[in-house]
Design a protein around this motif. Structure first.
Motif, PDB file in Angstrom:
ATOM      1  N   VAL A  36       0.836  -1.202   0.000  1.00  0.00           N
ATOM      2  CA  VAL A  36       0.000   0.000   0.000  1.00  0.00           C
ATOM      3  C   VAL A  36       0.870   1.250   0.000  1.00  0.00           C
ATOM      4  O   VAL A  36       0.591   2.222  -0.721  1.00  0.00           O
ATOM      5  CB  VAL A  36      -0.994  -0.012   1.175  1.00  0.00           C
ATOM      6  N   LEU A  37       1.938   1.244   0.765  1.00  0.00           N
ATOM      7  CA  LEU A  37       2.838   2.398   0.798  1.00  0.00           C
ATOM      8  C   LEU A  37       3.454   2.659  -0.583  1.00  0.00           C
ATOM      9  O   LEU A  37       3.513   3.809  -1.030  1.00  0.00           O
ATOM     10  CB  LEU A  37       3.934   2.185   1.843  1.00  0.00           C
ATOM     11  N   ALA A  38       3.887   1.618  -1.267  1.00  0.00           N
ATOM     12  CA  ALA A  38       4.456   1.788  -2.613  1.00  0.00           C
ATOM     13  C   ALA A  38       3.419   2.384  -3.563  1.00  0.00           C
ATOM     14  O   ALA A  38       3.728   3.286  -4.352  1.00  0.00           O
ATOM     15  CB  ALA A  38       4.965   0.456  -3.148  1.00  0.00           C
ATOM     16  N   LEU A  39       2.192   1.899  -3.468  1.00  0.00           N
ATOM     17  CA  LEU A  39       1.132   2.420  -4.330  1.00  0.00           C
ATOM     18  C   LEU A  39       0.845   3.885  -4.008  1.00  0.00           C
ATOM     19  O   LEU A  39       0.740   4.716  -4.913  1.00  0.00           O
ATOM     20  CB  LEU A  39      -0.134   1.573  -4.181  1.00  0.00           C
ATOM     21  N   LYS A  40       0.728   4.208  -2.720  1.00  0.00           N
ATOM     22  CA  LYS A  40       0.456   5.590  -2.320  1.00  0.00           C
ATOM     23  C   LYS A  40       1.591   6.515  -2.723  1.00  0.00           C
ATOM     24  O   LYS A  40       1.363   7.600  -3.262  1.00  0.00           O
ATOM     25  CB  LYS A  40       0.246   5.680  -0.802  1.00  0.00           C
ATOM     26  N   GLU A  41       2.816   6.112  -2.444  1.00  0.00           N
ATOM     27  CA  GLU A  41       3.966   6.966  -2.728  1.00  0.00           C
ATOM     28  C   GLU A  41       4.181   7.200  -4.218  1.00  0.00           C
ATOM     29  O   GLU A  41       4.803   8.191  -4.607  1.00  0.00           O
ATOM     30  CB  GLU A  41       5.234   6.403  -2.096  1.00  0.00           C
ATOM     31  N   SER A  42       3.665   6.307  -5.055  1.00  0.00           N
ATOM     32  CA  SER A  42       3.810   6.505  -6.495  1.00  0.00           C
ATOM     33  C   SER A  42       2.980   7.705  -6.962  1.00  0.00           C
ATOM     34  O   SER A  42       3.295   8.316  -7.975  1.00  0.00           O
ATOM     35  CB  SER A  42       3.379   5.256  -7.267  1.00  0.00           C
ATOM     36  N   GLY A  43       1.913   8.024  -6.215  1.00  0.00           N
ATOM     37  CA  GLY A  43       1.062   9.149  -6.574  1.00  0.00           C
ATOM     38  C   GLY A  43       0.302   8.964  -7.875  1.00  0.00           C
ATOM     39  O   GLY A  43      -0.140   9.929  -8.487  1.00  0.00           O
ATOM     40  N   ARG A  44       0.128   7.729  -8.316  1.00  0.00           N
ATOM     41  CA  ARG A  44      -0.454   7.465  -9.627  1.00  0.00           C
ATOM     42  C   ARG A  44      -1.914   7.012  -9.599  1.00  0.00           C
ATOM     43  O   ARG A  44      -2.487   6.752 -10.643  1.00  0.00           O
ATOM     44  CB  ARG A  44       0.362   6.387 -10.331  1.00  0.00           C
ATOM     45  N   VAL A 109       6.297   0.839  -9.368  1.00  0.00           N
ATOM     46  CA  VAL A 109       4.892   1.082  -9.699  1.00  0.00           C
ATOM     47  C   VAL A 109       4.795   2.162 -10.776  1.00  0.00           C
ATOM     48  O   VAL A 109       4.083   1.994 -11.773  1.00  0.00           O
ATOM     49  CB  VAL A 109       4.084   1.485  -8.444  1.00  0.00           C
ATOM     50  N   SER A 110       5.511   3.246 -10.605  1.00  0.00           N
ATOM     51  CA  SER A 110       5.475   4.334 -11.591  1.00  0.00           C
ATOM     52  C   SER A 110       5.968   3.868 -12.950  1.00  0.00           C
ATOM     53  O   SER A 110       5.401   4.228 -13.991  1.00  0.00           O
ATOM     54  CB  SER A 110       6.310   5.520 -11.104  1.00  0.00           C
ATOM     55  N   GLU A 111       7.009   3.073 -12.961  1.00  0.00           N
ATOM     56  CA  GLU A 111       7.540   2.553 -14.225  1.00  0.00           C
ATOM     57  C   GLU A 111       6.503   1.674 -14.925  1.00  0.00           C
ATOM     58  O   GLU A 111       6.311   1.785 -16.142  1.00  0.00           O
ATOM     59  CB  GLU A 111       8.820   1.750 -13.951  1.00  0.00           C
ATOM     60  N   ILE A 112       5.817   0.833 -14.176  1.00  0.00           N
ATOM     61  CA  ILE A 112       4.779  -0.024 -14.752  1.00  0.00           C
ATOM     62  C   ILE A 112       3.657   0.824 -15.334  1.00  0.00           C
ATOM     63  O   ILE A 112       3.220   0.605 -16.467  1.00  0.00           O
ATOM     64  CB  ILE A 112       4.238  -1.008 -13.693  1.00  0.00           C
ATOM     65  N   VAL A 113       3.192   1.798 -14.584  1.00  0.00           N
ATOM     66  CA  VAL A 113       2.098   2.658 -15.048  1.00  0.00           C
ATOM     67  C   VAL A 113       2.524   3.433 -16.293  1.00  0.00           C
ATOM     68  O   VAL A 113       1.750   3.555 -17.251  1.00  0.00           O
ATOM     69  CB  VAL A 113       1.616   3.597 -13.924  1.00  0.00           C
ATOM     70  N   ASP A 114       3.748   3.936 -16.310  1.00  0.00           N
ATOM     71  CA  ASP A 114       4.240   4.663 -17.484  1.00  0.00           C
ATOM     72  C   ASP A 114       4.269   3.763 -18.718  1.00  0.00           C
ATOM     73  O   ASP A 114       3.875   4.181 -19.810  1.00  0.00           O
ATOM     74  CB  ASP A 114       5.644   5.221 -17.231  1.00  0.00           C
ATOM     75  N   LYS A 115       4.734   2.529 -18.547  1.00  0.00           N
ATOM     76  CA  LYS A 115       4.815   1.603 -19.690  1.00  0.00           C
ATOM     77  C   LYS A 115       3.428   1.219 -20.182  1.00  0.00           C
ATOM     78  O   LYS A 115       3.201   1.100 -21.392  1.00  0.00           O
ATOM     79  CB  LYS A 115       5.632   0.372 -19.322  1.00  0.00           C
ATOM     80  N   LEU A 116       2.501   1.049 -19.266  1.00  0.00           N
ATOM     81  CA  LEU A 116       1.127   0.739 -19.674  1.00  0.00           C
ATOM     82  C   LEU A 116       0.514   1.914 -20.431  1.00  0.00           C
ATOM     83  O   LEU A 116      -0.170   1.725 -21.441  1.00  0.00           O
ATOM     84  CB  LEU A 116       0.275   0.383 -18.464  1.00  0.00           C
TER      85      LEU A 116
END
Length: 124
Positions: A36-44, A109-116
């Motif tokens: 959850v922290l990784a998801l929150k900190e990504s801000g995505r 997480v940010s890298e995954i979202v960017d690639k998607l």
């Protein structure tokens, strides 16, 4: 924006620890806390939800105490529980993450979202 969905319903029987897998600690922090922290900190994400089952009551209580919305599933299996979760969050775009990836980082997480996002733009 997208919704992040954490799958937290597994029994964790292979771990043979007696602790719900999402509540397993690594270096003083629960798996679910780390994810959850990784998801929150990504801000995505516009919101983070978690699929829980009758096998994970402590996880459900913990998530609710932190303000994370929980979605009850029967714990019938990953595909069945995922289907229920996706019905509940539709029509949102969703990134699904299992609760048992405690080394997940906001950067990953940010890298995954960017690639998607790039793949969606370049799709025919």
């Amino acid at each position: 924006m997208i919704t992040a969905a954490v799958m937290c319903g597994g029994r964790g029987t292979r771990m043979e620890s007696g602790t719900e897998k999402p509540m397993t600690e690594l270096a003083g922090r629960r798996f679910i806390e780390r994810v959850v922290l990784a998801l929150k900190e990504s801000g995505r994400f516009e919101k983070i939800v978690a699929a829980v089952s009758p096998s994970t009551p402590a996880t459900k209580r913990f998530l609710q105490s932190t303000g994370i919305e929980t979605i009850d599933t029967p714990g019938a299996g990953y595909p069945q529980d995922l289907s229920i979760l996706l019905e509940k969050v539709a029509p949102s775009r969703v990134l699904v993450v299992p609760a048992d990836v405690p080394l997940l980082t906001a950067e990953t997480v940010s890298e995954i979202v960017d690639k998607l996002a790039a793949a969606a733009v370049n799709a025919p």
